[in-house]
Design an enzyme around this catalytic site. Structure first.
Site, PDB file in Angstrom:
ATOM      1  N   ASN A 131       0.841  -1.199   0.000  1.00  0.00           N
ATOM      2  CA  ASN A 131       0.000   0.000   0.000  1.00  0.00           C
ATOM      3  C   ASN A 131       0.876   1.250   0.000  1.00  0.00           C
ATOM      4  O   ASN A 131       0.544   2.266  -0.595  1.00  0.00           O
ATOM      5  CB  ASN A 131      -0.917   0.010   1.229  1.00  0.00           C
ATOM      6  CG  ASN A 131      -1.625   1.339   1.399  1.00  0.00           C
ATOM      7  OD1 ASN A 131      -2.507   1.693   0.632  1.00  0.00           O
ATOM      8  ND2 ASN A 131      -1.194   2.114   2.397  1.00  0.00           N
ATOM      9  N   ASP A 222      -0.694  -6.715   3.408  1.00  0.00           N
ATOM     10  CA  ASP A 222      -0.900  -5.684   4.423  1.00  0.00           C
ATOM     11  C   ASP A 222      -1.807  -4.585   3.879  1.00  0.00           C
ATOM     12  O   ASP A 222      -1.675  -4.161   2.734  1.00  0.00           O
ATOM     13  CB  ASP A 222       0.476  -5.089   4.794  1.00  0.00           C
ATOM     14  CG  ASP A 222       0.389  -4.081   5.917  1.00  0.00           C
ATOM     15  OD1 ASP A 222      -0.014  -4.469   7.027  1.00  0.00           O
ATOM     16  OD2 ASP A 222       0.718  -2.902   5.681  1.00  0.00           O
ATOM     17  N   HIS A 226      -6.724  -0.528   1.794  1.00  0.00           N
ATOM     18  CA  HIS A 226      -6.329   0.881   1.736  1.00  0.00           C
ATOM     19  C   HIS A 226      -5.597   1.257   0.456  1.00  0.00           C
ATOM     20  O   HIS A 226      -5.238   2.423   0.283  1.00  0.00           O
ATOM     21  CB  HIS A 226      -5.478   1.237   2.962  1.00  0.00           C
ATOM     22  CG  HIS A 226      -6.287   1.289   4.220  1.00  0.00           C
ATOM     23  ND1 HIS A 226      -7.344   2.152   4.379  1.00  0.00           N
ATOM     24  CD2 HIS A 226      -6.210   0.568   5.359  1.00  0.00           C
ATOM     25  CE1 HIS A 226      -7.888   1.969   5.576  1.00  0.00           C
ATOM     26  NE2 HIS A 226      -7.219   1.010   6.192  1.00  0.00           N
ATOM     27  N   GLU A 267      -5.333  -8.422   4.688  1.00  0.00           N
ATOM     28  CA  GLU A 267      -5.744  -7.709   5.901  1.00  0.00           C
ATOM     29  C   GLU A 267      -6.827  -6.709   5.503  1.00  0.00           C
ATOM     30  O   GLU A 267      -6.537  -5.692   4.883  1.00  0.00           O
ATOM     31  CB  GLU A 267      -4.557  -6.970   6.524  1.00  0.00           C
ATOM     32  CG  GLU A 267      -4.942  -6.253   7.805  1.00  0.00           C
ATOM     33  CD  GLU A 267      -3.946  -5.168   8.223  1.00  0.00           C
ATOM     34  OE1 GLU A 267      -3.904  -4.848   9.416  1.00  0.00           O
ATOM     35  OE2 GLU A 267      -3.228  -4.630   7.358  1.00  0.00           O
TER      36      GLU A 267
END
Ligand code: CA
Length: 515
Positions: A131, A222, A226, A267
């Site tokens: 991200n 991860d 986002h 996640e």
């Protein structure tokens, strides 16, 4: 109590032995060989795990050195938290996606770890943190020059940007750099990559392909949601969700093409399984955050308290055998701390976790009953191998904060049939003995007893009922109506679980699997 629990382990073994004829009959088929895996993943923070060169910092050779421990625990895979070079202790801000953090060792060490893990039937997935990069990544250092092609790899504020806007994670979204402002939704040390730039997608995809070519079995992704959810108003925006899913679908397709069967678990922090469901079209799994909170709530309160409802929503939302349940991870207070150090509640939480379908994740040290409360470094303390925290190989990356004594250690627990470690070994063994616990379709029966948690698991060949007595009092369950087909105790955590006159009798905190 000591004698009772030791006897219960023996009883569980007898129950397994009792099933030997059917297991032996199928033992020669490849399907049974494959089903001998537990499907349990184990999350490792390398820095905290085991130190082999005496510098006090856990390393990749330390992971290799303890593969036999992991094999004896019965896990079928490990997730390594970030192993790439990073300026931070935790590694969630990467400066080189193709290299190994020199504090952890070398690429040759990693290759050896992969070989040794695979030799034991243990898969290895690694954290892929894309991200954002580190603000010291060469891409970002180059991006500071607006004329450099890497400038477009990150997001920069324009003349109309609200420089005081909050980010989707609650911090400050924009960070000053000279006369410019860049997007970093976690911190200024973690500038967000711009996935609308084709070169970013290509670079991330190529990095993934290279790790798969080395032999890793997949990735933990991860902050997966986002990539496109940067601001609070975007978190529930269906158009933003679709952009996230489209990117991860294309990444998944590329990874599967590079290595068939590569496992991608994301996640995605959401409160309801219905919000997790769309992700199962793009990834193999996403962590079941709502279930983690509920399992701990039910274990701690000794009451079902909505677990039935949540499991019903999971059954309706998440494909059979694909869920990724867990109790706590490196970002959350350790489950033993959330349960205020109550070992019976901890055992119940573990028993529920490890009798739910899918691929459960265990956070290192959880199986010892390690505690840890915020701040974050205290959740990531050295794994306790020896009674003496200065024993050989113990990581010394930080001091202990939780106050766990010498009894919370592998040395103290490994030969003790009453230990939390023995409890985890037994439960993980249940998943290997009964693959329906792992792969079965979930159904929640109506049970009129708030101190019980019960669910049915069904696959082509098996049909079982899992029942947990959450309370400190004996409980009974009438096996009537649709439950009348369950008439035999297949696995039990306590020796006195029994069925008489159509009623299941469970002593305090007992867990059973009925057939
Ligand atoms: Ca070391």
């Amino acid at each position: 109590m000591i004698r009772r629990i030791a006897t219960s382990l023996l009883f569980a073994l007898i129950a397994l032995a009792g099933s030997a004829p059917s297991a032996a009959a199928a033992a020669s088929s490849p399907a049974t060989m494959a089903s001998a895996t537990s499907g349990v993943w184990y999350e490792i923070f390398v820095r905290a795990w085991y130190d082999t060169d005496g510098d006090g910092i856990g390393d990749l050779n330390g992971v290799t050195a303890k593969l036999d421990y992991l094999q004896s625990l019965g896990v079928s895979g490990i997730w390594l938290m970030p192993i790439n070079p990073s300026p931070s202790y935790h590694g969630y801000d990467v400066t080189d996606y193709d290299a190994i953090n020199p504090q952890y060792g070398t690429m040759a060490d990693f290759d050896r770890l992969l070989r040794e893990a695979h030799r034991r039937g243990i898969k290895v997935i690694i954290d892929l943190v894309v991200n954002h990069t580190s603000d010291r990544h060469p891409w970002f250092l180059a991006a500071r020059d607006p004329k450099d092609p890497h400038h477009a790899w990150y997001s920069w504020a324009g003349p109309d940007t609200d420089l005081h806007a909050a980010s989707a994670t609650g911090g400050q979204a924009w960070h000053a750099l000279g006369g410019q402002h860049y997007l970093g939704i976690f911190t200024g040390e973690m500038p967000d990559l711009d996935f609308d730039t084709p070169a970013v997608r290509a670079a991330v995809t190529d990095a993934g392909r290279r790790w798969l070519a080395r032999g890793v079995d997949g990735f933990r992704l991860d902050a997966a949601r986002h990539v496109y959810a940067d601001f609070p108003e975007q978190v529930d925006d269906p158009a933003i969700l679709q952009r996230n899913l489209a990117w991860w679908s294309s990444f998944h397709a590329a990874m599967t093409k590079a290595r068939p069967g590569a496992y991608l678990v994301g996640e995605v922090t959401r409160d309801d399984p219905r919000q997790l469901a769309p992700w199962y079209g793009s990834l193999d799994a996403v962590f079941d955050f709502p279930l983690a909170a509920q399992l701990i709530r039910s274990a701690g309160s000794e009451r079902n308290h909505g677990l039935d409802d949540l499991l019903g929503r999971i059954a309706a939302s998440i494909p059979a055998g694909r869920d990724a349940p867990f109790l706590s991870n490196h970002d959350q207070e350790r489950v033993m701390s959330q349960l205020d150090g109550n070992p019976q509640h901890m055992r119940l939480a573990a028993a529920m976790l490890l009798t739910l379908p899918g691929q459960p994740f265990v956070y290192y040290g959880e199986e010892l009953g390690m505690r840890g409360r915020k701040p974050d470094p205290d959740l990531r303390e050295p794994m306790r191998w020896h009674r003496d925290p200065r024993g050989t190989g113990e990581s010394r990356w930080k001091d202990f904060s939780a106050g766990d004594g010498p009894a919370v250690s592998v040395d103290a627990e490994q030969d003790d049939a009453r230990s939390m470690l023995a409890w985890y070994r037994m439960l993980i063994g249940w998943r290997r003995a009964l693959p329906v616990l792992r792969d079965g379709a979930l159904r929640v029966p109506a049970v009129d007893n708030r101190h019980l948690a019960a669910w049915e698991l069904t696959d082509a060949g098996h049909d079982v009922l899992v029942v947990h007595n959450l309370s400190h009092q004996p409980q009974t369950l009438e096996l009537a109506g649709p439950l009348a087909r369950f008439n035999r105790v297949r696995l039990a955590s306590q020796p006195d679980a029994s069925i008489a006159d159509g009623r299941l009798h469970l002593s305090a905190y007992a867990s059973v699997v009925l057939q």
